[in-house]
Design an enzyme around this catalytic site. Structure first.
Site, PDB file in Angstrom:
ATOM      1  N   ILE A 108      41.865  39.707  48.411  1.00 41.07           N
ATOM      2  CA  ILE A 108      41.283  39.186  49.643  1.00 41.07           C
ATOM      3  C   ILE A 108      39.864  38.695  49.373  1.00 41.07           C
ATOM      4  CG2 ILE A 108      40.331  41.411  50.387  1.00 41.07           C
ATOM      5  CD1 ILE A 108      41.175  40.602  53.259  1.00 41.07           C
ATOM      6  N   ILE A 114      36.795  34.341  46.707  1.00 39.00           N
ATOM      7  CA  ILE A 114      37.174  33.908  45.354  1.00 39.00           C
ATOM      8  C   ILE A 114      38.654  33.541  45.282  1.00 39.00           C
ATOM      9  CG2 ILE A 114      37.346  34.581  42.938  1.00 39.00           C
ATOM     10  CD1 ILE A 114      34.488  34.048  43.816  1.00 39.00           C
ATOM     11  N   GLU A 152      50.163  41.614  46.865  1.00 32.10           N
ATOM     12  CA  GLU A 152      49.901  42.743  47.752  1.00 32.10           C
ATOM     13  C   GLU A 152      49.593  42.244  49.157  1.00 32.10           C
ATOM     14  OE1 GLU A 152      47.078  45.792  46.320  1.00 32.10           O
ATOM     15  OE2 GLU A 152      45.777  45.059  47.921  1.00 32.10           O
ATOM     16  N   ILE A 179      33.013  44.121  42.604  1.00 30.44           N
ATOM     17  CA  ILE A 179      31.600  44.267  42.958  1.00 30.44           C
ATOM     18  C   ILE A 179      30.716  44.106  41.736  1.00 30.44           C
ATOM     19  CG2 ILE A 179      29.869  45.874  43.865  1.00 30.44           C
ATOM     20  CD1 ILE A 179      32.127  47.063  45.590  1.00 30.44           C
ATOM     21  N   GLY A 224      38.472  45.927  39.055  1.00 33.33           N
ATOM     22  CA  GLY A 224      39.250  46.593  40.089  1.00 33.33           C
ATOM     23  C   GLY A 224      40.683  46.084  40.179  1.00 33.33           C
ATOM     24  N   LYS A 281      23.838  38.411  46.348  1.00 34.55           N
ATOM     25  CA  LYS A 281      23.044  37.571  47.247  1.00 34.55           C
ATOM     26  C   LYS A 281      21.549  37.788  47.056  1.00 34.55           C
ATOM     27  CE  LYS A 281      26.642  37.205  50.777  1.00 34.55           C
ATOM     28  NZ  LYS A 281      27.039  37.533  52.174  1.00 34.55           N
TER      29      LYS A 281
END
Length: 459
Positions: free
Chosen positions: A253, A256, A275, A350, A359, A386
């Protein structure tokens, strides 16, 4: 084992005000709520009346993602306060809505147990008033099917029953199928805006104890966000270099994966076994890019366990046999995933340390083990946060959760290029990752790599 299953098949189950023993079929490990029970019908009640079934100490499953039954959540919060209930546990994956049950005034009354932490419960987890259970999404159904967690109540969203009495779990089958197989009482919010989907999503109304009608509440929406130049460049790099015609895609999700999908318009015969998915696949289906014709598993169909997006996405899914929503223990099974051709798993993360950690294990591993040897496990991210901090770091921050180990990761992609890590030593990995870090951070990362490895990174 057989005698144990028989005893469970003959257990009492309440249907409205009636109680009688009932034999039930079995799906994998537990009763399958598919076949109709003649002359048994749910009671139709208001939301507040429906949640009166909840008492102190109950374990409650809450349907998640776009199928979060927000009205039932609000009614449960009101009921628990008004009746001085305590020690209720709500078990859920990511949910939409405010999750009011995590507010401080519910401490001692309701405690959240997240099997996947969403933004609406993160603050409560951080302050210690909510729990999280680390687990692979593919293994959550085992908690219910092996009776590790036994549910008193399941709060779910369903479509309106059809002429045969069948409802649909809509855009969120995931672990919900297993939860309703386990729960003693099932309360269904009948949302007229719920898309009717196929696969493992069907449940007969005679298995639902109480129904609450909701004609007007729209499903929670997450429309696509405008892509940044960095995200677009990452999408281009992956689409042009790592996604091949005939590939089977898995997308996580976020921006990207959406950026990659936006760059695939010139590809052919792509398939989807994932998924979850969102709006990004719709244009590719309409252009004939996604055909699913090369897939080995569920050939010709989009396979997923849940979906979150805009109203356009839910309309696309509604009554569409091209979309097959399945139990997550199937969609995320490595043994299933690896059978499809050219499995290309595209996920974001992350941060990544200099040895390559990211991940999303189920599909990363499934792609790596592709039977045709052409799978591509990809972790993609902007090179900086950011705030301008490097997302490629010397070591993962203390206390950070690590989902994918360094051995799982094959490809890391930023806007500066693609690092291929499979079969590389630690100093080779550091070299490849520093090359795709933001230029302003490369010198400090090189120094940190030397301090950690006691030698210079090299190709």
């Amino acid at each position: 084992m057989a005698s144990k299953l028989l005893s469970r098949a003959l257990r009492f189950k309440t249907f409205g005000s009636k109680q009688s023993p009932s034999k039930r079929n079995f799906y994998l490990y537990t009763p399958e709520p598919f076949h109709p029970f003649p002359d048994r019908h749910p009671d139709w009640k208001s939301a507040l009346e429906a949640v009166r079934a909840v008492k102190s100490g109950d374990k409650i499953f809450l349907h998640g993602a776009a199928a979060t039954p927000v009205r039932l959540v609000e009614a449960l919060a009101e009921h628990s306060i008004n009746h001085n209930l305590k020690d209720i546990e709500i078990i859920h994956i990511h949910t939409e809505g405010p999750a009011s049950f995590t507010k401080p005034e519910f401490e001692g009354v309701i405690r959240s147990n997240s099997l996947f932490i969403g933004s609406n419960v993160r603050e409560a987890v951080n302050r210690g008033s909510a729990d999280c259970t680390p687990i692979f999404l593919s293994e959550i159904p085992l908690l219910f099917r092996r009776n590790i967690i036994n549910l008193d109540v399941a709060l779910i969203s369903v479509s309106y029953p059809d002429e045969h009495g069948y409802c649909s779990l809509g855009p969120s089958v995931d672990c919900t199928r297993a939860a309703v197989q386990n729960a003693k009482v099932i309360i269904g919010l009948v949302n007229h805006n719920m898309p009717r989907t196929f696969g493992d999503s069907m449940i007969h109304q005679s298995h639902i104890d109480v129904m609450v009608e909701d004609k007007y509440t729209p499903l929670p929406e997450r429309p696509p966000k405008p892509l940044t130049d960095v995200e677009t460049e990452i999408g281009r790099l992956i689409a042009e270099n790592l996604v091949h015609d005939g590939a089977t895609l898995q997308m996580g999700i976020g921006s990207i994966p959406d950026a990659v999908l936006s760059q695939l318009g010139n590809h052919w015969n792509l398939g989807v076994h994932t998924e979850m998915f969102s709006d990004g696949i719709i244009d590719l289906v309409e252009k004939g890019v996604i055909t699913n014709s090369k897939k080995v598993i569920q050939t010709g169909k989009i396979v997923s366990s849940f979906a979150v997006g805009s109203r356009k996405l839910y309309d696309f899914m509604d009554n569409n046999p091209y979309v097959c929503m399945l139990d997550v223990s199937f969609t995320n099974s490595t043994a299933i995933i690896c059978q499809n051709p050219k499995v290309t798993a595209i996920n974001s993360c992350i941060m990544v340390d200099l040895t390559g950690v990211g991940g999303q294990v189920d599909f990363i591993r499934g792609a790596a083990l592709g039977l045709d040897g052409l799978g591509k496990p990809i972790i993609a991210m902007p090179s900086t946060t950011k705030k301008g901090e490097s997302k490629i770091v010397p070591v993962i921050a203390e206390g950070s959760g690590v989902t994918t180990t360094r051995a799982h990761v094959h490809y890391i992609v930023t806007e500066y290029g693609i690092a291929y890590l499979f079969g590389k030593t630690l100093r080779q990995r550091a070299y490849e990752l520093i090359k795709i870090a933001h230029p302003s951070h490369r010198e400090s990362l090189e120094k940190a790599a030397f301090d950690r490895l006691k030698c210079m990174p090299c190709p």
